[in-house]
Design a protein around this motif. Structure first.
Motif, PDB file in Angstrom:
ATOM      1  N   ARG A 229       1.051   4.193  -2.843  1.00 36.68           N
ATOM      2  CA  ARG A 229       0.913   5.631  -2.565  1.00 36.68           C
ATOM      3  C   ARG A 229       2.097   6.405  -3.111  1.00 36.68           C
ATOM      4  O   ARG A 229       1.938   7.496  -3.671  1.00 36.68           O
ATOM      5  CB  ARG A 229       0.765   5.864  -1.058  1.00 36.68           C
ATOM      6  N   ASP A 230       3.301   5.849  -2.954  1.00 35.62           N
ATOM      7  CA  ASP A 230       4.498   6.520  -3.485  1.00 35.62           C
ATOM      8  C   ASP A 230       4.416   6.627  -5.007  1.00 35.62           C
ATOM      9  O   ASP A 230       4.789   7.657  -5.593  1.00 35.62           O
ATOM     10  CB  ASP A 230       5.763   5.746  -3.080  1.00 35.62           C
TER      11      ASP A 230
ATOM     12  N   ALA B 285       0.831  -1.208   0.000  1.00 36.07           N
ATOM     13  CA  ALA B 285       0.000   0.000   0.000  1.00 36.07           C
ATOM     14  C   ALA B 285       0.864   1.257   0.000  1.00 36.07           C
ATOM     15  O   ALA B 285       0.563   2.239  -0.685  1.00 36.07           O
ATOM     16  CB  ALA B 285      -0.929  -0.002   1.212  1.00 36.07           C
ATOM     17  N   ALA B 286       1.970   1.224   0.756  1.00 40.24           N
ATOM     18  CA  ALA B 286       2.873   2.377   0.801  1.00 40.24           C
ATOM     19  C   ALA B 286       3.531   2.599  -0.559  1.00 40.24           C
ATOM     20  O   ALA B 286       3.667   3.741  -1.014  1.00 40.24           O
ATOM     21  CB  ALA B 286       3.939   2.165   1.877  1.00 40.24           C
ATOM     22  N   ARG B 287       3.922   1.498  -1.230  1.00 38.11           N
ATOM     23  CA  ARG B 287       4.529   1.635  -2.556  1.00 38.11           C
ATOM     24  C   ARG B 287       3.521   2.188  -3.563  1.00 38.11           C
ATOM     25  O   ARG B 287       3.873   2.983  -4.435  1.00 38.11           O
ATOM     26  CB  ARG B 287       5.079   0.290  -3.029  1.00 38.11           C
TER      27      ARG B 287
ATOM     28  N   GLN C 157       1.690   6.715  -6.809  1.00 38.05           N
ATOM     29  CA  GLN C 157       0.665   7.702  -7.142  1.00 38.05           C
ATOM     30  C   GLN C 157       1.214   9.118  -6.972  1.00 38.05           C
ATOM     31  O   GLN C 157       0.988   9.995  -7.824  1.00 38.05           O
ATOM     32  CB  GLN C 157      -0.558   7.505  -6.234  1.00 38.05           C
ATOM     33  N   LEU C 158       1.945   9.342  -5.879  1.00 43.05           N
ATOM     34  CA  LEU C 158       2.524  10.659  -5.639  1.00 43.05           C
ATOM     35  C   LEU C 158       3.552  11.012  -6.707  1.00 43.05           C
ATOM     36  O   LEU C 158       3.609  12.147  -7.190  1.00 43.05           O
ATOM     37  CB  LEU C 158       3.171  10.689  -4.249  1.00 43.05           C
TER      38      LEU C 158
END
Length: 372
Positions: free
Chosen positions: A137-138, A133-135, A140-141
């Motif tokens: 989000r990264d 999930a963190a990857r 997407q950012l």
């Protein structure tokens, strides 16, 4: 407790250890497990390709693979499955190395009762979900940042496209005039049509580069030529460079080995650094040679270094430590995310992005990538 059991693949060639693992899992309270066993790494990879498992318990000493190379190959071919490393040695150095290579946990055989093993497996699964999930989000950012960068350069990109389109229109007008007059020679017409095709290819190349750069996609690391990525990034910044009258010095080492990288993400880092260098150079009123890009092989031969050097005003000592903080910026209209995202991208590749002041003036930003 979940209604369906957790599917576990044990990769272990020792029959006695396999019996102990099966017993430990059957004794684990609050959890239900179904365990399959593979005795070799090749067998495990074949099973993973055909069947979905929730977690892999991996012994690092197998008949066809030994040590951390076992984990490296498993994660390379099956990166989405959580892995708990099993070993007979209580070696903290090995444990940390395994975690750095992508394992979610590390257990010593015979020292993990059922309750501990059950928790380790559940935590490994949840930790993998959190990391994914963190990857996401990264990614997407990073995508939003690429779109934002193109937005900042929108007027320049429009001008960049207008040039070949205007040329196509002019050549088409010449062609039409020749046809209407009836005086156009075949040779001249062919020359004009060839120029139309050249300008069409030029416009198509610009659009293709922009589409590739802003396209939303999952990161994909492949062997990549870093010098090609530098050239492609310069092409993306071509109008900005011309607009400011800057001719970058490009000093690329020959015969560099490929790096393992996501090309679009590395181009994003390079575009961010080049854009920042252009703004700094313009602010200082530097000459046309105020930007330098370099590539080189690090001394140990396992990493490639890329440097972006400007002759701008530099960064004050009090701001140097904050350069990579999210939302920190020294620009009146800056968002303060470019360098932070760039560092996140490089660190996710296992590299390092750093900044230092030049001896005379300006800044040097350097990042490293591992050789493929």
């Amino acid at each position: 407790m979940s209604d369906s059991p957790i599917q576990v693949l044990l990769v272990e060639d020792n029959p006695a250890d396999a019996v102990l693992m099966r017993q430990a899992l059957s004794d684990a309270p609050h959890f239900r497990f179904e365990m399959a066993q593979a005795r070799r790494l090749d067998e495990a990879l074949a099973r993973l390709a055909q069947t979905q498992y929730d977690v892999v318990l991996l012994d690092l000493g197998l008949p066809d693979s030994q040590g951390l190379a076992t984990l490296e190959r498993l994660k390379k071919e099956m990166r989405d499955v959580p892995v708990v490393v099993l070993t007979g040695l209580d070696d903290q150095v090995l444990a940390l190395a395994a975690l750095h290579q992508g394992a979610q946990d590390y257990l010593v055989k015979g020292e993990a009762p059922g309750s501990m093993m059950g928790r380790a497996i559940r935590y490994a699964i949840e930790r993998k979900r959190t990391d994914d999930a963190a990857r996401a989000r990264d990614a997407q950012l990073a995508h939003l940042s690429r779109v934002g960068t193109m937005g900042q350069m929108a007027s320049g990109l429009a001008h960049e496209l207008n040039q070949p389109l205007a040329a196509i229109l002019n050549y088409a007008s010449v062609c039409l005039g020749e046809l209407e007059s009836g005086k156009g020679s075949t040779g001249k017409m062919l020359t004009v049509i060839q120029e139309v095709m050249n300008e069409t290819r030029r416009a198509g190349a610009i659009i293709s580069r922009l589409r590739s750069f802003v396209r939303k996609q999952q990161p994909q690391r492949i062997p990549s030529d870093i010098n090609d990525l530098v050239h492609e990034s310069i092409n993306l910044m071509e109008f900005e460079l011309r607009h400011q009258g800057i001719r970058p010095k490009v000093q690329l080492a020959a015969n560099l080995p490929d790096v393992m990288a996501d090309p679009i993400q590395i181009e994003q880092v390079l575009v961010n650094l080049i854009y920042n260098a252009l703004e700094a150079t313009a602010e200082a009123g530097s000459n046309t040679n105020g930007l330098t890009l370099k590539t080189s092989l690090c001394d140990d031969g396992s990493r490639v270094e890329v440097s972006v050097i400007d002759t701008g005003p530099g960064v004050s000592s009090e701001n140097m430590d904050r350069l990579f903080e999210p939302f920190f910026t020294t620009k009146p209209r800056g968002m303060g995310m470019g360098l932070n995202i760039s560092r996140t991208i490089i660190e996710s590749h296992g590299g390092r992005l750093s900044a230092a002041a030049n001896a005379d003036c300006g800044m040097r930003f350097c990042f490293t990538l591992s050789v493929a």
